[in-house]
Enzyme design. Structure first.
Site, PDB file in Angstrom:
ATOM      1  N   ASP A   1       0.820  -1.225   0.000  1.00 12.31           N
ATOM      2  CA  ASP A   1       0.000   0.000   0.000  1.00 12.31           C
ATOM      3  C   ASP A   1       0.852   1.273   0.000  1.00 12.31           C
ATOM      4  O   ASP A   1       0.608   2.191  -0.786  1.00 12.31           O
ATOM      5  CB  ASP A   1      -1.051   0.011   1.129  1.00 12.31           C
TER       6      ASP A   1
ATOM      7  N   GLY B   1      -3.269  -5.963  18.825  1.00 19.06           N
ATOM      8  CA  GLY B   1      -1.922  -6.464  18.531  1.00 19.06           C
ATOM      9  C   GLY B   1      -1.932  -7.733  17.702  1.00 19.06           C
ATOM     10  O   GLY B   1      -0.943  -8.449  17.644  1.00 19.06           O
ATOM     11  N   ALA B   2      -3.047  -8.027  17.048  1.00 20.71           N
ATOM     12  CA  ALA B   2      -3.161  -9.263  16.280  1.00 20.71           C
ATOM     13  C   ALA B   2      -3.033  -9.023  14.783  1.00 20.71           C
ATOM     14  O   ALA B   2      -3.156  -9.940  13.988  1.00 20.71           O
ATOM     15  CB  ALA B   2      -4.498  -9.937  16.575  1.00 20.71           C
TER      16      ALA B   2
ATOM     17  N   LEU C   1      -5.111  -7.150  13.068  1.00 16.07           N
ATOM     18  CA  LEU C   1      -6.454  -7.021  12.473  1.00 16.07           C
ATOM     19  C   LEU C   1      -6.932  -5.571  12.522  1.00 16.07           C
ATOM     20  O   LEU C   1      -8.118  -5.276  12.393  1.00 16.07           O
ATOM     21  CB  LEU C   1      -7.447  -7.950  13.175  1.00 16.07           C
TER      22      LEU C   1
ATOM     23  N   ASP D   1      -5.500  -0.014   5.820  1.00 12.11           N
ATOM     24  CA  ASP D   1      -6.337  -0.392   6.963  1.00 12.11           C
ATOM     25  C   ASP D   1      -7.470   0.607   7.176  1.00 12.11           C
ATOM     26  O   ASP D   1      -8.620   0.238   7.399  1.00 12.11           O
ATOM     27  CB  ASP D   1      -5.490  -0.478   8.241  1.00 12.11           C
TER      28      ASP D   1
HETATM   29  C1  GLA Z   1      -0.072  -2.533   8.430  1.00 12.95           C
HETATM   30  C2  GLA Z   1      -0.206  -1.120   7.877  1.00 12.95           C
HETATM   31  C3  GLA Z   1      -0.802  -1.128   6.471  1.00 12.95           C
HETATM   32  C4  GLA Z   1      -0.070  -2.104   5.557  1.00 12.95           C
HETATM   33  C5  GLA Z   1       0.114  -3.458   6.240  1.00 12.95           C
HETATM   34  C6  GLA Z   1       1.005  -4.386   5.458  1.00 12.95           C
HETATM   35  O1  GLA Z   1      -1.330  -3.104   8.619  1.00 12.95           O
HETATM   36  O2  GLA Z   1      -1.005  -0.335   8.718  1.00 12.95           O
HETATM   37  O3  GLA Z   1      -0.772   0.173   5.942  1.00 12.95           O
HETATM   38  O4  GLA Z   1       1.163  -1.576   5.137  1.00 12.95           O
HETATM   39  O5  GLA Z   1       0.677  -3.341   7.539  1.00 12.95           O
HETATM   40  O6  GLA Z   1       0.417  -4.737   4.248  1.00 12.95           O
END
Ligand code: GLA
Length: 384
Positions: free
Chosen positions: A38, A125-126, A128, A175
């Protein structure tokens, strides 16, 4: 609606002596493929999950904010909107809240004082995205309270900026954007450069299983920021501002002089981008063996090239992979160094997978897993 609503309302009432004027629900997410792409302007394929954060908010006369985190022992934080907002070492959760306020104020929005209560069930911290759910939910709640009429893309961008500028994690947009724009029943293919969204149904034959390795994630932010810097170093080597503009052919022919670690990171990103595009096609044609291959390749690449898995996560993926065979796929999901693995598999394999993990994972690693079954959910919602 949310099963957490009665508890939130009761706690709000007992602490602040009134009902919240608004309640907002924002989901966590699981990423099906496209990891660490991303912030390289690349492609990702996440979906929102049913685990979510709930925010209750009510205006107050004074220009102060009083916020209570029900899941952190009902710890609270107060700060004024009249001066600069500082970060707090002692209450890490509070910095997500302070960061969102600071970011909105920096963008020139005027905000009323308010009282806020927060609860949620996104495992913390998982990997998610409990933090993105908090940021997105809070931006939406403040938008409602202050009549800001922020759109979903803007809500996500403000949440991400809070995390970048205040919390100090140089995360990308995935996210926050999926927490804002998730759609029930769909994964969303996101082009992180144009922010174009393409909803894609998960093939009907496949269920979504998430397994938490329960590996304690340490040093995640510093390792994460280091990966990002290595990707930027590789892009600069090719004279580009982002790896999105480097083709695989240009990469192969222009490697000379590039530090080998940065080269491994870049190779992961370039190939992972292609895997997301291939996965979108495999979803559309419901080509399940292909989905499995792409997820397996993605996992190996995170393990060997991007170096963000752990031995426990690799063991978990191996156990699940052995049961699933070619009937689905499994890989680590999220930023790495622990967290969860995600599997797409036929319903009849859920139980055998769970049994295999229960029999083998703890013996191999000394850790006990937690298993979650989910379906893709809607993004942020105003409950009232
Ligand atoms: C975390 C970051 C996202 C992305 C992922 C890895 O969740 O917040 O922006 O970079 O790692 O894909």
């Amino acid at each position: 609606m949310s099963e957490l609503l009665p508890a939130l309302e009761a706690a709000f009432n007992s602490r602040y002596g009134c009902a919240p004027q608004h309640v907002v629900r924002a989901p966590g997410r699981v990423n099906l493929i496209g990891e660490h792409t991303d912030y390289n302007d690349g492609f990702v394929l996440p979906c929102a999950v049913h685990y979510h954060t709930l925010i209750g908010i009510h205006p107050r006369e004074e220009a102060i904010v009083d916020v209570t985190a029900l899941d952190w022992g009902a710890e609270s934080d107060q700060f004024t909107l009249a001066g600069p907002i500082a970060s707090l070492e002692s209450k890490p959760w509070a910095n997500y809240v302070r960061g969102v306020f600071a970011e909105l104020l920096a963008r020139g929005y005027s905000l009323r004082g308010c009282t806020i209560a927060i609860t949620g069930n996104v495992p913390q911290g998982a990997g998610l995205s409990s933090s993105a759910a908090l940021e997105v939910g809070l931006v939406k709640a403040l938008s409602e309270l202050n009549g800001l009429q922020l759109g979903l893309e803007e809500i996500a961008a403000i949440g991400q900026a809070a995390e970048n500028n205040f919390v100090g994690c140089a995360c990308g947009i995935m996210d926050q954007l999926i927490s804002a724009t998730g759609r029930e029943g769909y994964a969303i293919a996101i082009d992180c450069r144009s922010l174009a969204l393409k909803p894609l149904p998960i093939p009907r034959a496949l269920a979504l299983l998430i397994v938490n390795s329960n590996v304690q994630r340490g040093l995640v932010d510093s390792e994460y920021n280091l990966r990002r810097a290595q990707c930027e170093e590789a892009a600069a080597h090719f004279g580009k501002s982002s790896l999105r503009d480097v083709s695989l052919a240009a990469f192969d022919s222009g490697l000379s002089g590039l530090n080998p670690v940065a080269a491994r990171r870049a190779k992961h990103v370039l190939e992972e981008n292609q895997r997301v595009l291939d996965m979108a096609q495999a979803f559309e044609s419901e080509d399940i063996p292909r989905i499995g291959q792409l997820m397996a390749q993605s996992h190996r690449s995170m393990r060997d090239l991007f170096e963000i898995t752990t031995p426990e996560i690799d063991a978990l993926v191996d156990i699940v992979q052995r049961v699933i065979g070619e009937r689905g796929g499994v890989r680590m999901t999220g930023g790495g160094f622990g967290g969860c693995v995600v599997a797409l598999l036929p319903e009849d394999l859920i139980e055998p997978v769970q049994t295999a993990i229960a029999d083998e994972y703890e013996v191999a690693t000394g850790l006990k897993e937690t298993v979650y079954l989910s379906r893709p959910q809607a993004g942020v919602q105003l409950i009232y």
